[in-house]
Design an enzyme around this catalytic site. Structure first.
Site, PDB file in Angstrom:
ATOM      1  N   PHE A  37       1.997   0.175  -1.498  1.00  0.00           N
ATOM      2  CA  PHE A  37       3.153   0.119  -0.599  1.00  0.00           C
ATOM      3  C   PHE A  37       3.049  -0.991   0.438  1.00  0.00           C
ATOM      4  O   PHE A  37       3.990  -1.732   0.668  1.00  0.00           O
ATOM      5  CB  PHE A  37       3.328   1.478   0.114  1.00  0.00           C
ATOM      6  CG  PHE A  37       3.721   2.563  -0.834  1.00  0.00           C
ATOM      7  CD1 PHE A  37       5.053   2.796  -1.126  1.00  0.00           C
ATOM      8  CD2 PHE A  37       2.764   3.335  -1.479  1.00  0.00           C
ATOM      9  CE1 PHE A  37       5.424   3.776  -2.034  1.00  0.00           C
ATOM     10  CE2 PHE A  37       3.122   4.324  -2.377  1.00  0.00           C
ATOM     11  CZ  PHE A  37       4.455   4.535  -2.652  1.00  0.00           C
ATOM     12  N   ARG A  38       1.860  -1.102   1.071  1.00  0.00           N
ATOM     13  CA  ARG A  38       1.799  -1.905   2.291  1.00  0.00           C
ATOM     14  C   ARG A  38       1.019  -3.201   2.183  1.00  0.00           C
ATOM     15  O   ARG A  38       0.882  -3.907   3.181  1.00  0.00           O
ATOM     16  CB  ARG A  38       1.234  -1.055   3.435  1.00  0.00           C
ATOM     17  CG  ARG A  38       2.173   0.069   3.817  1.00  0.00           C
ATOM     18  CD  ARG A  38       1.651   0.963   4.911  1.00  0.00           C
ATOM     19  NE  ARG A  38       2.628   2.024   5.185  1.00  0.00           N
ATOM     20  CZ  ARG A  38       2.754   3.130   4.443  1.00  0.00           C
ATOM     21  NH1 ARG A  38       1.961   3.322   3.400  1.00  0.00           N
ATOM     22  NH2 ARG A  38       3.677   4.026   4.740  1.00  0.00           N
ATOM     23  N   HIS A 130       2.036  14.185  -1.448  1.00  0.00           N
ATOM     24  CA  HIS A 130       3.383  13.620  -1.281  1.00  0.00           C
ATOM     25  C   HIS A 130       4.272  13.944  -2.480  1.00  0.00           C
ATOM     26  O   HIS A 130       5.230  13.222  -2.756  1.00  0.00           O
ATOM     27  CB  HIS A 130       3.301  12.109  -1.034  1.00  0.00           C
ATOM     28  CG  HIS A 130       2.688  11.777   0.291  1.00  0.00           C
ATOM     29  ND1 HIS A 130       2.212  10.537   0.628  1.00  0.00           N
ATOM     30  CD2 HIS A 130       2.469  12.567   1.386  1.00  0.00           C
ATOM     31  CE1 HIS A 130       1.729  10.560   1.866  1.00  0.00           C
ATOM     32  NE2 HIS A 130       1.863  11.777   2.336  1.00  0.00           N
ATOM     33  N   LYS A 230      -9.928  -2.009  -0.027  1.00  0.00           N
ATOM     34  CA  LYS A 230      -9.999  -3.464   0.136  1.00  0.00           C
ATOM     35  C   LYS A 230     -10.301  -3.856   1.573  1.00  0.00           C
ATOM     36  O   LYS A 230     -10.903  -4.879   1.818  1.00  0.00           O
ATOM     37  CB  LYS A 230      -8.700  -4.113  -0.338  1.00  0.00           C
ATOM     38  CG  LYS A 230      -8.649  -4.185  -1.861  1.00  0.00           C
ATOM     39  CD  LYS A 230      -7.760  -5.285  -2.345  1.00  0.00           C
ATOM     40  CE  LYS A 230      -7.963  -5.484  -3.832  1.00  0.00           C
ATOM     41  NZ  LYS A 230      -6.783  -6.033  -4.483  1.00  0.00           N
ATOM     42  N   GLU A 231      -9.844  -3.021   2.531  1.00  0.00           N
ATOM     43  CA  GLU A 231     -10.211  -3.335   3.914  1.00  0.00           C
ATOM     44  C   GLU A 231     -10.518  -2.051   4.676  1.00  0.00           C
ATOM     45  O   GLU A 231     -10.204  -0.959   4.212  1.00  0.00           O
ATOM     46  CB  GLU A 231      -9.113  -4.148   4.629  1.00  0.00           C
ATOM     47  CG  GLU A 231      -7.873  -3.376   5.018  1.00  0.00           C
ATOM     48  CD  GLU A 231      -6.818  -3.327   3.908  1.00  0.00           C
ATOM     49  OE1 GLU A 231      -6.783  -4.237   3.073  1.00  0.00           O
ATOM     50  OE2 GLU A 231      -6.054  -2.350   3.895  1.00  0.00           O
TER      51      GLU A 231
END
Ligand code: OAD
Length: 331
Positions: A37-38, A130, A230-231
């Protein structure tokens, strides 16, 4: 002193963790071709300009959906689980960890149902926080609609309307912003966070609450927190028992599997499942070629993964494939 991977692995192997939680998000499915999504540039929220939304999250907002349902249905066509039905190595990794060491719960924010498709985790252990595309309901008269019927209408019409009341919009059981999370989430939460002694958080920005609070609520003196992403996200790195594995989810899963001595089994499991689903795809395409007229299939999105999608071996190939798919889909 932060936790060390080798120490966590040796505790895992010696049966030192009895209440293991996974909390996963869109980043574990990107190698299946589904965008997250982001992530700037490639995430769904950066690619929604064509829908002319007032703000990206409007696509998952009930009030907006009632007024302008087309963008959501278009997105539902593009990220439909019928197309993306190949679990990633990370999904099989979770199943293998459960088989070997026992997993208490898998909290997933993903709506792609790939945890179920990968198999190996009993249903009561999976919390689709969700929701998912698995069930569909009319928002007016609450009549259920099967996934088969929903997809039939989805790929035929601009919006899906109820067969019973004829006017109500049919919405998959995806939790929209402002909607209540499934009851199961709240039923499991208290005991899971109070008992957890290892939580593996993977492929999520931890941007959406209440799910993002789970790793904050596990007990600091009892629970090792591992982040595979990833982060760095959330408060990871602030606790003594935190282990940060920054990088691709599949690569990190392989690294851990290698240390635990089940790398070959994991790769073999993924290969076998892919072969099985390729066989199913071939069977289905034989059926669908004979059942659908060319006119019909022209305006339908492909219903199964193509051979190219099925042969994804590395994260890089997967990212290239995801880009190609997005180009094709113009998202
Ligand atoms: P996000 O897109 O917010 O975050 C995905 C995270 O995964 C980011 O931190 C990426 O850097 C990381 N990532 C991407 N690819 C990765 C890879 N191959 N390996 C490791 N990390 C990777 O997705 P979520 O956190 O899942 O709601 O988003 C939470 C919720 O926001 C979603 O459930 C969705 C959305 O609104 C609904 O669908 C209702």
């Amino acid at each position: 002193m932060p936790a060390i991977l080798e120490d966590v692995v040796s505790k895992l192997e010696s049966g030192g963790f009895n209440n293991i939680l996974f909390l996963v998000g869109a980043g574990i499915s990107t190698s299946a071709g589904i965008p997250d999504f982001r992530t700037p540039g490639t995430g769904l929220y950066s690619n929604l300009t064509k829908y002319k939304l007032p703000y990206p999250e409007a696509i998952f907002q009930l009030s907006y959906f009632k007024k302008s349902p087309e963008p959501f249905f278009q997105l539902a066509r593009e990220i439909n689980p019928q197309k993306y039905n190949q679990p990633t190595l990370f999904h099989y990794f979770i199943a293998e960890i459960h088989k070997r060491y026992g997993v208490r719960r898998v909290y997933t924010q993903n709506i792609d149902t790939l945890e179920r498709i990968a198999g190996g985790i009993p249903e009561d252990k999976i919390v689709e926080a969700h929701g998912s595309f698995a069930n569909n309901k009319c928002i007016k008269c609450s009549a259920d609609m099967s996934s088969e019927r929903f997809n039939e209408l989805l790929f035929k019409d601009k919006v899906v309307r109820c067969d019973k009341c004829k006017t109500g919009l049919v919405k998959p059981s995806i939790v929209f912003f402002g909607e209540q999370l499934p009851e199961k989430f709240f039923e499991c939460w208290d005991e899971d966070v109070s008992k957890a002694d290892l939580i593996v958080v993977a492929g999520t920005s931890l941007a959406v609450h209440p799910v993002a609070a789970i790793p904050e609520e596990v007990k600091e003196d009892q629970c090792t927190r591992v982040l595979i992403n990833k982060e760095k996200v959330g408060s990871f790195g602030e606790r003594e028992n935190d282990l940060l594995l920054l990088g691709g989810a599949d690569e990190m899963a392989l690294k851990i599997a290698r240390l635990c001595g089940f790398e070959d089994e994991l790769l073999e499991l993924q290969k076998k499942q892919k072969a099985r689903s390729d066989d199913n795809d071939d069977d289905e395409s034989e059926v669908s070629e004979s059942e659908h007229s060319p006119e019909e299939s022209d305006h339908r999105a492909p219903t199964t993964a193509t051979k190219d999608e099925a042969s994804v071996e590395t994260e890089k190939e997967a990212e290239e494939l995801a880009d190609a798919i997005k180009d094709k889909l113009n998202i």
